[in-house]
Design a protein around this motif. Sequence first.
Motif, PDB file in Angstrom:
ATOM      1  N   GLU A   1       0.825  -1.213   0.000  1.00  0.00           N
ATOM      2  CA  GLU A   1       0.000   0.000   0.000  1.00  0.00           C
ATOM      3  C   GLU A   1       0.853   1.256   0.000  1.00  0.00           C
ATOM      4  O   GLU A   1       0.536   2.235  -0.668  1.00  0.00           O
ATOM      5  CB  GLU A   1      -0.953   0.001   1.200  1.00  0.00           C
ATOM      6  CG  GLU A   1      -2.099  -0.972   1.049  1.00  0.00           C
ATOM      7  CD  GLU A   1      -2.970  -0.675  -0.168  1.00  0.00           C
ATOM      8  OE1 GLU A   1      -3.297   0.510  -0.422  1.00  0.00           O
ATOM      9  OE2 GLU A   1      -3.321  -1.627  -0.863  1.00  0.00           O
ATOM     10  N   LEU A   2       1.955   1.246   0.750  1.00  0.00           N
ATOM     11  CA  LEU A   2       2.852   2.407   0.735  1.00  0.00           C
ATOM     12  C   LEU A   2       3.445   2.615  -0.649  1.00  0.00           C
ATOM     13  O   LEU A   2       3.580   3.740  -1.112  1.00  0.00           O
ATOM     14  CB  LEU A   2       3.981   2.218   1.750  1.00  0.00           C
ATOM     15  CG  LEU A   2       3.620   2.434   3.213  1.00  0.00           C
ATOM     16  CD1 LEU A   2       4.832   2.110   4.079  1.00  0.00           C
ATOM     17  CD2 LEU A   2       3.142   3.846   3.472  1.00  0.00           C
ATOM     18  N   THR A   3       3.802   1.534  -1.297  1.00  0.00           N
ATOM     19  CA  THR A   3       4.401   1.618  -2.627  1.00  0.00           C
ATOM     20  C   THR A   3       3.394   2.099  -3.658  1.00  0.00           C
ATOM     21  O   THR A   3       3.743   2.850  -4.571  1.00  0.00           O
ATOM     22  CB  THR A   3       4.957   0.242  -3.041  1.00  0.00           C
ATOM     23  OG1 THR A   3       5.880  -0.191  -2.041  1.00  0.00           O
ATOM     24  CG2 THR A   3       5.664   0.307  -4.378  1.00  0.00           C
ATOM     25  N   ASN A   4       2.151   1.691  -3.531  1.00  0.00           N
ATOM     26  CA  ASN A   4       1.129   2.065  -4.502  1.00  0.00           C
ATOM     27  C   ASN A   4       0.548   3.448  -4.264  1.00  0.00           C
ATOM     28  O   ASN A   4      -0.031   4.031  -5.175  1.00  0.00           O
ATOM     29  CB  ASN A   4       0.001   1.037  -4.508  1.00  0.00           C
ATOM     30  CG  ASN A   4       0.428  -0.262  -5.133  1.00  0.00           C
ATOM     31  OD1 ASN A   4       1.317  -0.292  -5.964  1.00  0.00           O
ATOM     32  ND2 ASN A   4      -0.191  -1.343  -4.723  1.00  0.00           N
ATOM     33  N   GLY A   5       0.678   3.976  -3.070  1.00  0.00           N
ATOM     34  CA  GLY A   5       0.132   5.306  -2.765  1.00  0.00           C
ATOM     35  C   GLY A   5       1.050   6.396  -3.273  1.00  0.00           C
ATOM     36  O   GLY A   5       2.221   6.459  -2.901  1.00  0.00           O
ATOM     37  N   ILE A   6       0.526   7.271  -4.108  1.00  0.00           N
ATOM     38  CA  ILE A   6       1.335   8.351  -4.706  1.00  0.00           C
ATOM     39  C   ILE A   6       1.925   9.241  -3.619  1.00  0.00           C
ATOM     40  O   ILE A   6       3.121   9.515  -3.630  1.00  0.00           O
ATOM     41  CB  ILE A   6       0.460   9.201  -5.667  1.00  0.00           C
ATOM     42  CG1 ILE A   6      -0.118   8.338  -6.758  1.00  0.00           C
ATOM     43  CG2 ILE A   6       1.247  10.377  -6.202  1.00  0.00           C
ATOM     44  CD1 ILE A   6       0.642   8.267  -8.023  1.00  0.00           C
ATOM     45  N   ASP A   7       1.104   9.676  -2.691  1.00  0.00           N
ATOM     46  CA  ASP A   7       1.572  10.587  -1.646  1.00  0.00           C
ATOM     47  C   ASP A   7       2.600   9.921  -0.739  1.00  0.00           C
ATOM     48  O   ASP A   7       3.629  10.519  -0.413  1.00  0.00           O
ATOM     49  CB  ASP A   7       0.405  11.109  -0.806  1.00  0.00           C
ATOM     50  CG  ASP A   7      -0.539  11.986  -1.619  1.00  0.00           C
ATOM     51  OD1 ASP A   7      -0.067  12.637  -2.573  1.00  0.00           O
ATOM     52  OD2 ASP A   7      -1.739  12.018  -1.298  1.00  0.00           O
ATOM     53  N   SER A   8       2.331   8.694  -0.338  1.00  0.00           N
ATOM     54  CA  SER A   8       3.271   8.011   0.557  1.00  0.00           C
ATOM     55  C   SER A   8       4.585   7.731  -0.156  1.00  0.00           C
ATOM     56  O   SER A   8       5.666   7.873   0.433  1.00  0.00           O
ATOM     57  CB  SER A   8       2.661   6.723   1.110  1.00  0.00           C
ATOM     58  OG  SER A   8       2.300   5.847   0.062  1.00  0.00           O
ATOM     59  N   LEU A   9       4.526   7.351  -1.408  1.00  0.00           N
ATOM     60  CA  LEU A   9       5.749   7.067  -2.153  1.00  0.00           C
ATOM     61  C   LEU A   9       6.578   8.337  -2.351  1.00  0.00           C
ATOM     62  O   LEU A   9       7.805   8.311  -2.201  1.00  0.00           O
ATOM     63  CB  LEU A   9       5.421   6.436  -3.505  1.00  0.00           C
ATOM     64  CG  LEU A   9       6.598   5.857  -4.257  1.00  0.00           C
ATOM     65  CD1 LEU A   9       7.346   4.824  -3.419  1.00  0.00           C
ATOM     66  CD2 LEU A   9       6.152   5.244  -5.563  1.00  0.00           C
TER      67      LEU A   9
END
Length: 52
Positions: free
Chosen positions: A7-15
């Motif tokens: 989920e972290l990898t797929n989230g634009i903001d988190s990435l």
Amino acid sequence: MVLFVTELTNGIDSLEFIEQWGCDPYFRYNQGLLTWDVRQQLGDEIRELMEE
């Protein structure tokens, strides 16, 4: 942990945040989840054991 890192990898903001500020635990778990690298490492260990 797999779902969390995915989920972290797929989230634009988190990435973007991780790329800018870094996160050692993320990189450690992400690296461990990369199947190819783990497979390569296991192959190296097997070859070392066979040489002994």
